[in-house]
Design an enzyme around this catalytic site. Structure first.
Site, short mmCIF file in Angstrom:
data_model
loop_
_atom_site.label_atom_id
_atom_site.label_comp_id
_atom_site.label_asym_id
_atom_site.label_seq_id
_atom_site.Cartn_x
_atom_site.Cartn_y
_atom_site.Cartn_z
N ASP A 166 42.70 38.57 37.16
CA ASP A 166 42.82 39.84 36.27
C ASP A 166 44.09 40.09 36.28
O ASP A 166 45.07 39.74 36.99
CB ASP A 166 41.92 40.83 36.41
CG ASP A 166 41.62 41.53 35.26
OD1 ASP A 166 42.37 41.31 34.29
OD2 ASP A 166 40.45 42.15 35.04
N ASP A 196 37.71 41.68 26.21
CA ASP A 196 37.19 42.63 26.85
C ASP A 196 36.21 43.12 25.55
O ASP A 196 34.96 44.07 26.10
CB ASP A 196 37.89 43.96 27.28
CG ASP A 196 38.32 43.80 28.74
OD1 ASP A 196 37.98 42.62 29.30
OD2 ASP A 196 39.00 44.56 29.17
C1 GLA Z 1 39.76 44.30 33.02
C2 GLA Z 1 38.83 42.91 32.69
C3 GLA Z 1 37.29 43.20 32.78
C4 GLA Z 1 36.93 43.83 34.27
C5 GLA Z 1 38.04 44.98 34.45
C6 GLA Z 1 37.73 45.27 35.85
O1 GLA Z 1 39.55 45.12 32.07
O2 GLA Z 1 39.05 42.62 31.48
O3 GLA Z 1 36.61 42.26 32.33
O4 GLA Z 1 37.19 42.73 34.96
O5 GLA Z 1 39.37 44.63 34.32
O6 GLA Z 1 38.58 46.44 36.23
#
Ligand code: GLA
Length: 740
Positions: free
Chosen positions: A478, A548
């Site tokens: 990420d 997301d």
């Molecule tokens: C980001 C990612 C999510 C999740 C969060 C965790 O927002 O896109 O899918 O992994 O971080 O903190």
């Protein structure tokens, strides 16, 4: 078998059939450079003034000889003829691909042809042409590298800029490519959005002047725009007809794609790294390598653009594209930061019970001094939280394997919370302008990847996590913030503007090390969802977290746009809970499954919240997905109804390469009422001479009168099928299989 195919391809690309053809300025045959793929030509010619001129990109022209003497009747003293790589200076005044200040302060560069050479790679399917040019006065050398992919109808362009002068040369513009195009009208289709609303498509008629697609956020580059486009020529973009150019830049940092229509109605496209605040001092003897710009040309509208790019990406760009991606359960939306060992092992049990193949433990598993129980602390401290997970990661990975699942885990190694042991220990590793406040986004800072020590740390995070267990087969990587208050404690004062480029080069060098040590681990590129969706990242990643936003309705638009450029096998697509955590929207479980099944399928919810009936449905649907996923991942995409048509309908199909099987996805997201009969699904990609049985999946009672019957390809292409989708969020999936 799959791995062997991959090995053979890499092997042949590197070693076999490599043959070099050279030409120089004194060689008559070298004056015309006609690069070809199966259906396309890209034609350049060296003028009497030694300039390499660009003449044609589009339909194939076998005999390009007339270009050698072609006259344009433009004023030749006016600097308007299209160059193959336009440099600032001399008589050129349009947006240049290259702009430098030479070592003696001279602002002009006039590139002259020196020679070119060709190499055949990959059994002859790939031909790489390197055209060498040099400034007429000073020894600044530019190699324009054009690679033609024959079967896929794709050309890529990049340049190597070599400083052979005695002092530094400062690069201001250093784009990967300059492409002059001629058409009556230009309709630019580009992608825009925001976090959780990525890849919305927008068409604009290009008028005289400049239109720019760009990013200046440094590391999280594709939420707002994407370094890609589909340019329709002469008429607005059509799915199946008309000429269109597809373009995409393989770079995960700041980018800029300029579209300038000049007074002769020629469209000059300059594409590459964004020059914004990025002047680059190139030392004597140093070479600057730009990323690759990828182009295709289709005479079958947007559909042809996507199919060409997908074929090219799966064969030559996406990491490990041959391996079928596993279905998964991700813990994030089901547990967020609130879990213990039992929460996780229970989720694994449920995942296995539903037939999923991989479990991914998301954020929240690390940090002891500052346990990562929220986004406010612990980021950077990559030790398992002992209180939460007393038996460690290996225990969880082994548990997954004991349930027949693979195990994956989340990391965000480029970033740090101020409240972390890492930030306390290494304040000099944080991206910040000296003497200015360091803003946080999502309570976190960015680590300075220009610094080799930080690169080692980031590699070490990955390596250490992988070494916790031999049973880790997936990493979710990420990156949840972008660059603000730019500044590096590592770079010298007169090299601060190198930051944007050195960061991404540093990131790529870490990826290279990771891939050398861990060639088989599946690494997802996530950046708050779709913040790193580009062909630069995909060279190292098998997939992206598309967004997301997991709401199936939003995903229609997000995945439509993403799959315009990037193939379905890279687009993670998950079934989540309702009301949806991002949008609040409520859609039926079947609609959510049917939509997620058109990408790399996964689930992201607490399975305990599903009823037994819902779990039973999930079991069947996951089994069905396994039966069609090879078609989705390897097949040709045909879009049947665009969600932008405004009817509240969306339909696409994937057809296997041998045309023996296909899968049709059909969605209704507005009430159709009495007009539902207007739905017409013509199944373009089939073979008219074959018979196909149509079977609907994920239902007990079909919405199509012809379910389980066989139809000729001819009928299905010309008349199509007309399933009854009437109410909001009704959907259907049809499998088509050839019958004798
Ligand atoms: C980001 C990612 C999510 C999740 C969060 C965790 O927002 O896109 O899918 O992994 O971080 O903190």
């Amino acid at each position: 078998m799959i791995k062997f195919k991959r090995f053979l391809r890499c092997f042949s690309l590197l070693f076999l059939f490599s043959q070099t053809i050279e030409a120089s300025a004194t060689d008559e045959r070298g004056q015309l450079i006609n690069l070809q793929t199966k259906d396309l030509s890209m034609i350049m010619a060296v003028g009497k003034d030694s300039v390499v001129y660009f003449h044609h990109f589009g339909r194939k022209i076998e005999d390009a000889s007339p270009y050698l003497n072609k006259q344009t009747y433009r004023r030749v003293d006016y600097g308007t003829d299209p160059h193959a790589y336009l440099a600032a200076g001399g008589s050129s005044y349009r947006e240049p691909a290259l702009r430098v200040t030479h070592s003696d302060g001279d602002l002009n560069t006039e590139l002259a042809y020196v020679g070119h050479q060709q190499e055949q790679l990959a059994g002859g399917n790939v031909v790489r042409t390197t055209i060498t040019m040099q400034d007429k006065k000073l020894p600044l050398v530019v190699e324009l590298v054009v690679t033609a992919y024959r079967q896929e109808n794709v050309f890529t362009q990049k340049v190597n800029i070599k400083n052979k002068e005695e002092q530094d040369v400062v690069l201001y513009n250093f784009y990967s490519s300059y492409l002059p195009i001629r058409a009556k009208k230009y309709y630019l289709n580009s992608f825009h959005g925001a976090w959780a609303q990525e890849m919305f498509m927008e068409e604009s008629l290009l008028n005289h002047g400049v239109k720019t697609i760009e990013n200046r956020m440094g590391v999280r580059t594709t939420h707002t725009e994407n370094p890609s486009f589909v340019l329709a020529l002469d008429m607005p973009l059509n799915e199946n007809a008309g000429d269109a150019i597809g373009g995409a830049l393989a770079w995960s940092g700041n980018y800029k794609l300029n579209f300038q229509v000049d007074e002769f109605d020629i469209l000059g496209i300059t594409a590459g790294i964004n020059p914004y605040a990025s002047e680059y001092r190139l030392a004597p003897g140093e070479t600057f390598h730009t990323p690759e710009m990828i182009y295709t040309y289709s005479t079958y509208g947007a559909g042809g653009v996507s199919r060409n790019l997908h074929d090219w990406a799966r064969r030559y760009q996406v990491y490990d594209a041959d391996t079928i991606r596993p279905t998964l359960l991700n813990s994030w939306e089901g547990a967020y930061f609130t879990f213990d060992e039992k929460t996780i092992t229970d989720m694994m049990g449920d995942a296995a019970d539903m037939g999923l193949e991989l479990f991914v433990l998301d954020d929240g598993w690390f940090g002891n001094k500052y346990p990562r129980n929220s986004s406010r602390q612990g980021l950077g401290d990559w030790q398992v939280t002992e209180e939460k997970l007393p038996h460690g990661i290996a225990y969880l990975a082994d548990y997954a394997v004991s349930k027949g699942l693979q195990f994956g885990i989340w990391i965000e190694p480029e970033m740090v919370n101020p409240k972390s042991e890492l930030a306390e220990k290494h304040p000099d590793w944080i991206v910040q302008a000296k003497g200015r406040p360091v803003p946080t986004t999502r309570n976190q800072w960015l680590l300075d990847m220009t610094n080799p020590e930080v690169q080692n740390f980031v590699f070490g995070v990955f390596d250490d996590v992988m070494r916790q267990s031999n049973n880790i087969s997936y990493i979710k990587w990420d990156a949840n913030r972008h660059v603000e208050s730019v500044g590096s404690a590592f770079l010298a004062a007169d090299r601060q503007s190198h930051f944007w480029i050195k960061y991404i080069q540093g990131l790529y060098s870490v990826y290279e090390r990771i891939r050398a040590k861990y060639p088989d681990v599946l690494v997802q590129a996530c950046s708050s969802g779709g913040g790193r969706v580009d062909y630069g990242a995909l060279k190292y990643h098998q997939e992206v977290w598309t967004s997301d936003n997991t709401d199936a309705r939003s995903r229609i638009f997000i995945q439509y746009g993403t799959n315009m450029i990037y193939p379905a096998l890279v687009t993670g697509s998950h079934v989540s809970a309702v009301p949806n955590h991002q949008t609040g929207n409520v859609t039926p479980l079947k609609f959510r499954f049917d939509l997620a099944m058109s990408g790399r399928f996964g689930m992201e919810l607490q399975p305990k919240d599903l009823s037994n009936e819902e779990k039973a449905f999930a079991r069947v649907a996951i089994e069905n997905y396994k039966g069609i996923r090879d078609i989705v991942m390897e097949g040709d995409l045909y879009r049947i109804i665009s969600p932008y048509e405004g009817k509240g309908l969306y339909a696409i199909m994937y057809v296997s390469k041998d045309k023996g099987r296909a899968v049709v996805f059909d969605y209704c997201f507005e009430y159709q009422g009495r007009t539902h009969n207007s739905q017409l699904l013509r199944l373009y990609g089939l073979d008219p001479s074959r018979q196909y049985r149509v079977s609907e999946l994920n239902v007990e009672k079909s919405v199509f009168w012809g379910n389980d019957k066989a139809f000729s390809g001819e009928y299905l292409i010309n008349e199509g099928i007309n399933p009854k989708l009437e109410k909001m969020y009704e959907s259907a999936i049809f499998l088509l299989e050839e019958v004798d």
